[in-house]
Design a protein around this motif. Structure first.
Motif, short mmCIF file in Angstrom:
data_model
loop_
_atom_site.label_atom_id
_atom_site.label_comp_id
_atom_site.label_asym_id
_atom_site.label_seq_id
_atom_site.Cartn_x
_atom_site.Cartn_y
_atom_site.Cartn_z
N ARG A 713 6.53 -3.78 1.77
CA ARG A 713 6.75 -2.42 2.26
C ARG A 713 7.81 -1.78 1.38
O ARG A 713 8.96 -2.20 1.40
N VAL A 714 7.41 -0.78 0.60
CA VAL A 714 8.27 -0.20 -0.44
C VAL A 714 8.58 1.26 -0.08
O VAL A 714 7.65 2.02 0.24
N LEU A 715 9.88 1.60 -0.16
CA LEU A 715 10.31 2.98 -0.02
C LEU A 715 10.60 3.51 -1.43
O LEU A 715 11.50 3.03 -2.11
N LEU A 716 9.78 4.49 -1.88
CA LEU A 716 9.91 5.07 -3.21
C LEU A 716 10.62 6.41 -3.09
O LEU A 716 10.12 7.33 -2.43
N VAL A 717 11.83 6.56 -3.72
CA VAL A 717 12.64 7.77 -3.64
C VAL A 717 12.60 8.44 -5.01
O VAL A 717 13.19 7.94 -5.98
N GLU A 718 11.87 9.58 -5.13
CA GLU A 718 11.68 10.27 -6.41
C GLU A 718 11.47 11.74 -6.12
O GLU A 718 10.61 12.12 -5.32
N ASP A 719 12.28 12.60 -6.78
CA ASP A 719 12.18 14.03 -6.51
C ASP A 719 11.12 14.71 -7.36
O ASP A 719 10.77 15.87 -7.10
N ASN A 720 10.61 14.06 -8.41
CA ASN A 720 9.57 14.64 -9.27
C ASN A 720 8.21 14.20 -8.75
O ASN A 720 7.84 13.01 -8.86
N PRO A 721 7.42 15.12 -8.16
CA PRO A 721 6.15 14.70 -7.53
C PRO A 721 5.19 13.99 -8.48
O PRO A 721 4.61 12.96 -8.08
N PRO A 722 4.95 14.44 -9.73
CA PRO A 722 4.03 13.69 -10.59
C PRO A 722 4.51 12.27 -10.87
O PRO A 722 3.71 11.34 -10.87
N VAL A 723 5.83 12.12 -11.12
CA VAL A 723 6.35 10.78 -11.37
C VAL A 723 6.23 9.93 -10.10
O VAL A 723 5.87 8.75 -10.16
N ALA A 724 6.52 10.54 -8.94
CA ALA A 724 6.39 9.82 -7.69
C ALA A 724 4.95 9.38 -7.45
O ALA A 724 4.68 8.27 -6.97
N GLU A 725 3.99 10.24 -7.82
CA GLU A 725 2.58 9.92 -7.62
C GLU A 725 2.17 8.74 -8.49
O GLU A 725 1.43 7.85 -8.06
N VAL A 726 2.68 8.71 -9.75
CA VAL A 726 2.36 7.58 -10.62
C VAL A 726 2.90 6.29 -10.02
O VAL A 726 2.20 5.26 -9.97
N GLY A 727 4.16 6.32 -9.59
CA GLY A 727 4.73 5.12 -8.98
C GLY A 727 4.00 4.69 -7.74
O GLY A 727 3.76 3.50 -7.51
N ARG A 728 3.63 5.68 -6.90
CA ARG A 728 2.92 5.32 -5.66
C ARG A 728 1.58 4.66 -5.98
O ARG A 728 1.21 3.65 -5.36
N MET A 729 0.83 5.24 -6.96
CA MET A 729 -0.48 4.68 -7.30
C MET A 729 -0.34 3.26 -7.87
O MET A 729 -1.14 2.39 -7.56
N LEU A 730 0.67 3.03 -8.71
CA LEU A 730 0.85 1.69 -9.27
C LEU A 730 1.16 0.67 -8.18
O LEU A 730 0.63 -0.44 -8.17
N LEU A 731 2.02 1.07 -7.22
CA LEU A 731 2.36 0.15 -6.14
C LEU A 731 1.17 -0.07 -5.19
O LEU A 731 0.92 -1.19 -4.71
N THR A 732 0.44 1.01 -4.94
CA THR A 732 -0.74 0.89 -4.07
C THR A 732 -1.79 0.02 -4.71
O THR A 732 -2.45 -0.81 -4.05
N GLU A 733 -1.97 0.19 -6.03
CA GLU A 733 -2.94 -0.63 -6.75
C GLU A 733 -2.56 -2.11 -6.68
O GLU A 733 -3.42 -2.99 -6.70
N ALA A 734 -1.23 -2.38 -6.60
CA ALA A 734 -0.78 -3.77 -6.45
C ALA A 734 -0.79 -4.21 -5.00
O ALA A 734 -0.21 -5.25 -4.67
N GLU A 735 -1.43 -3.40 -4.11
CA GLU A 735 -1.63 -3.75 -2.70
C GLU A 735 -0.33 -3.78 -1.91
O GLU A 735 -0.13 -4.60 -1.03
N HIS A 736 0.60 -2.84 -2.25
CA HIS A 736 1.82 -2.69 -1.47
C HIS A 736 1.73 -1.42 -0.64
O HIS A 736 1.06 -0.46 -1.03
N ASP A 737 2.41 -1.42 0.53
CA ASP A 737 2.51 -0.22 1.37
C ASP A 737 3.68 0.63 0.83
O ASP A 737 4.79 0.13 0.67
N VAL A 738 3.42 1.92 0.62
CA VAL A 738 4.41 2.78 -0.03
C VAL A 738 4.70 3.99 0.84
O VAL A 738 3.78 4.63 1.36
N ARG A 739 6.01 4.29 0.98
CA ARG A 739 6.45 5.52 1.63
C ARG A 739 7.29 6.28 0.59
O ARG A 739 8.22 5.71 -0.01
#
Length: 842
Positions: A713-739
């Motif tokens: 369960r990962v909390l991703l804190v990023e104010d830049n939406p495109p960068v946050a989206e890249v991080g979220r997709m990478l973590l989701t692809e690795a089968e992690h839950d992301v907020r």
């Protein structure tokens, strides 16, 4: 002369009489006898007083020198006795008597001190038990009858200076300096040093100005301890009626005349008591030698008187000529004063004359009108005041400081001072010079100042222009390289969008390579600006060079030989190992381009202690080539970013900039030396590590085997939406839950209500709190939740690493991001552990 008539008045009065009257001749005849006699008597008396004053001053100085030397001798004996006392502390007398090592130690002390004849250790029965001369001590060395033993046996009277006595086993006189041996209670023997009075006669022989001069060292009871320049030949004690003892009793502190008791010579004496000791020193200047100079003066004065009496016929002529010369001199003096006045008053530069008082204080004497107009201060506000009192604020302190420096160094001192006058702010370049009198004392200081306000403004404008020029070069270089890389990225990605499936991987790989080049370019820029986040570690240079050898060989060519010369016992260094490898590879690439026909690439390392404001231990890594070398006019610019002499496309101009930035940020330095036609040497100075190198880290494969493979369960804190989206997709692809949260405040609010296995946060965040603030809060309130910080660049990145937080540098590859996530949680939690949320403290 005041009685003569000025030439102008003489011309106005007309011709003078050709002859003199009888009364005038009689008066002149009487004057020819009386005036020379008066002159002779006055001169003789003044000369007599002068010779006596000089003799008194000489006697006083010689007495001071004698007292200082004697005091050092006795203090040296005190120190020597204390060292011996410390050496034998805790030893019994039998141990002392049996210790040959103690004898050799005493002998070494004795040999190092010419004034000391022998050092003795005397037990409480008066028996010598060990010494610097004999081992073992003879049974005949008994001193129970000596005055110093009797005096110190009955009472602890400190240091006792004995009377000179003939030695029992050696010829000549000696006197002893003795003190009780330290004991817990009672009398436990003495420590004695024996001194030869003849030493003083030889060492202080230079004090004698004539063979009849003498000096003496005497106890307060009249016992003579030493005498010179003829040494003491037998024990001697002055009677109470002797001049020296009478002077001691009446406390005389000024020179006095006295016939000596010992040799009957009349001398001018001065006495001085040695502080802390019952000892006086006395110096006597032979009165006959003093008067010998006076007799010479008498002959001179007599000759002058006879010459004056015999030259009466030329007195009038000489007087007139002297008067005319005086008038001419006065006219020249007035003219000189007028010129000086005009120069001082009309000079366009500021002039300030300062008086130096005997006590070292300073006061302004004169200030010219130009300086009055510049400063806006009136002469009344300045004259008679010190620099600190006359000029306001920091200006007065600056002037006072440099005037003091000039007064101390007796050399001109240049400085600049800023202030504000009626015409506005100004900057003055000032020079203060010392003015010395005939005795060489600084009596006045002359300060001059010129306005350099416009010159400094032009220099500042030039510096700003140069800075803007360098910035323009930097910006244009970055823009050029980034435009090229963006062209590659856009072209390949656009082609990939329309390409067939079999061509897409190649086009995407081209775009990724361009992105990687851009990432390296920003890293080099950050290194030059000393803003790159380094990961300092303790590095063993031999191990690093072994790991880097293949990379260096790949950076060079087959016709370039690699030579390593690493000193033995090299210190470890504190630096970022990967960046050090990059620096060495950059240097290798430069060396390769400098040797198109082959050559040698030499790497050496040695320990150095640098002296630059203090001692610094460092390891010097020198990289040399046998290439074409660098011209002098180019050498000064080689560390500038984007500066290169290579052809377009063959160099970015950032290699040496990276080396420079890495060295500076690592707490070291770099220098470069080159000679055209003979090659170049670049030397890195890296600070010595405070501890040895750690054990090698586990390999990537070992880390991967130990990693935690589970859903997080990962909390991703990023104010830049495109960068946050890249991080979220990478973590989701690795089968992690992301907020995802867009600020630190939002993240803290989420943490209040939900539990997470990992927090990933960008360092630079809006809202007044950054990622490092979040990490510190996590460490305090949720210490079991790991934190991964990410940054492209931030001043806080270095602080994050120093505080032990894991840091990922942007831009990053997806595999690197996931590896850092794995590293953050691996080893911290078992796979079946669930972290319970820790409620914040209220």
């Amino acid at each position: 002369m005041s009685g003569t008539t000025p030439p102008a008045q003489a011309r106005a009065q007309g011709p003078q009489p050709d002859g003199l009257s009888l009364p005038a001749l009689r008066a002149l005849a009487a004057a020819a006898v009386i005036i020379p006699l008066l002159f002779f008597g006055f001169g003789a008396w003044q000369s007599y007083r002068q010779h006596l004053r000089e003799a008194e001053a000489t006697v006083g100085r010689a007495t001071d020198v004698l007292a200082e030397h004697a005091l050092r001798v006795f203090e040296l004996q005190e120190l020597l006795i204390s060292r011996v006392d410390d050496r034998v502390h805790g030893m019994s007398w039998d141990d002392i008597a049996a210790s040959e090592e103690l004898h050799r130690w005493l002998l070494q002390l004795d040999q190092n001190l010419p004034i000391v004849d022998v050092i003795w250790l005397i037990d409480s029965r008066g028996q010598g038990r060990n010494s610097s001369r004999y081992f073992p001590a003879p049974d005949t060395s008994r001193v129970g009858d000596r005055d110093y033993f009797q005096a110190l046996k009955d009472r602890p009277s400190g240091t006792y200076i004995g009377e000179p006595r003939p030695g029992r086993s050696t010829p000549g006189l000696f006197f002893n300096v003795a003190r009780r041996r330290t004991a817990e209670a009672g009398f436990d023997g003495l420590i004695v040093t024996s001194l030869d009075p003849a030493y003083f006669a030889g060492a202080l022989k230079s004090l004698s100005f004539s063979p009849e001069d003498s000096f003496s060292i005497i106890r307060d009871d009249g016992t003579a301890l030493a005498r010179g320049p003829q040494p003491l030949s037998k024990p001697t004690r002055l009677t109470a009626e002797s001049g020296l003892m009478q002077a001691i009793r009446r406390g005389a502190n000024t020179p006095y005349r006295q016939v000596a008791q010992l040799d009957g010579v009349e001398r001018l004496y001065a006495n001085k008591k040695l502080p802390g000791y019952p000892v006086y020193v006395s110096y006597g200047r032979s009165l006959q030698a003093v008067l010998a100079g006076w007799y010479k003066d008498l002959l001179l004065y007599a000759g002058l008187a006879l010459a004056v009496a015999g030259s009466l016929s030329g007195i009038t002529f000489l007087a007139i000529r002297q008067t005319r010369q005086q008038l001419a001199t006065q006219a020249r003096l007035r003219e000189s004063e007028a010129r000086l006045h005009a120069l001082f008053q009309e000079a366009p530069v500021g002039l300030l004359l300062t008086r130096v008082n005997p006590d070292g204080s300073m006061a302004f004497e004169e200030m010219n009108p130009a300086l009055v107009g510049i400063t806006g201060l009136s002469r009344e506000q300045v004259i008679g005041r010190s620099p600190r009192d006359a000029f306001p604020g920091a200006m007065g302190a600056t002037i006072e400081k440099h005037y003091r420096e000039c007064l101390t160094s007796r050399q001109p001192v240049e400085y600049e001072v800023e202030g504000e006058g009626p015409a506005g702010p100004y900057i003055r370049h000032a020079v203060v010079r010392p003015i010395l009198d005939e005795a060489g004392r600084v009596t006045k200081l002359l300060g001059t100042s010129m306005d350099v306000t416009q010159a400094r403004e032009m220099e500042e404008q030039l510096r700003r222009a140069q800075k803007m020029e360098a910035l323009a070069a930097l910006v244009s270089g970055v823009a050029h390289d980034f435009n090229n890389l963006l062209t590659i990225m856009m072209g390949n990605l656009d082609l990939a969008r329309r390409a067939k499936e079999d061509r897409k991987p190649r086009l995407i790989e081209n775009a990724i390579q361009a992105i990687d080049q851009a990432r390296r370019l920003t890293g080099q820029l950050l290194a030059f600006g000393r803003r790159q986040t380094l990961k300092p570690e303790v590095i063993e240079i031999p191990s690093l060079m072994a790991a880097t050898h293949d990379m260096l060989a790949q950076s060079l060519r087959g016709d370039i030989a690699i030579e390593l010369d690493l000193a033995e016992d090299l210190w470890s260094v504190q630096a970022d190992g990967s960046q050090l490898q990059v620096a060495l590879i950059n240097l290798a690439a430069n060396a390769r381009d400098a040797m198109p026909k082959g050559g040698s690439f030499h790497v050496s390392a040695q320990n150095l202690v640098l002296r630059d404001g203090g001692l610094t231990e460092a390891v010097a890594i020198s990289v040399s080539d046998t290439g074409a070398g660098i011209p002098r006019e180019v050498l000064a610019r080689v560390f500038e970013p984007f500066f290169t002499t290579k052809e377009v496309g063959k160099g970015s101009g950032l290699g040496l900039a990276q080396v420079y930035g890495f060295a500076q940020q690592s707490g070291g330095s770099v220098d470069i030396r080159s000679e055209p036609g003979r090659g170049t040497t670049v030397t890195l100075y890296l600070p010595r590590a405070a501890r040895p190198a750690d054990n090698p880290l586990p390999s990537a494969r070992e880390q991967q085997q130990d990693s935690v493979q589970r859903k997080l369960r990962v909390l991703l804190v990023e104010d830049n939406p495109p960068v946050a989206e890249v991080g979220r997709m990478l973590l989701t692809e690795a089968e992690h839950d992301v907020r995802v949260c867009g600020s630190v405040a939002e993240a803290l609010a989420v943490l209040e209500s939900q539990g997470f296995d990992l927090v990933c946060s960008d360092l630079v965040m809006p809202g007044g709190q950054n990622g490092l603030d979040l990490a510190r809060t996590m460490r305090e309130r949720w210490p079991h939740v790991p934190v991964l910080l990410m940054s492209g660049y931030s001043d806080a990145a270095g602080a994050a690493v120093e505080e032990g937080f894991l840091l990922l540098t942007k831009p990053y590859e997806p595999q690197a991001f996931l590896a850092k996530v794995d590293e953050a949680v691996s080893g911290k939690l078992p796979s079946d552990t669930v972290i319970q949320l820790i409620q914040p403290r209220r």
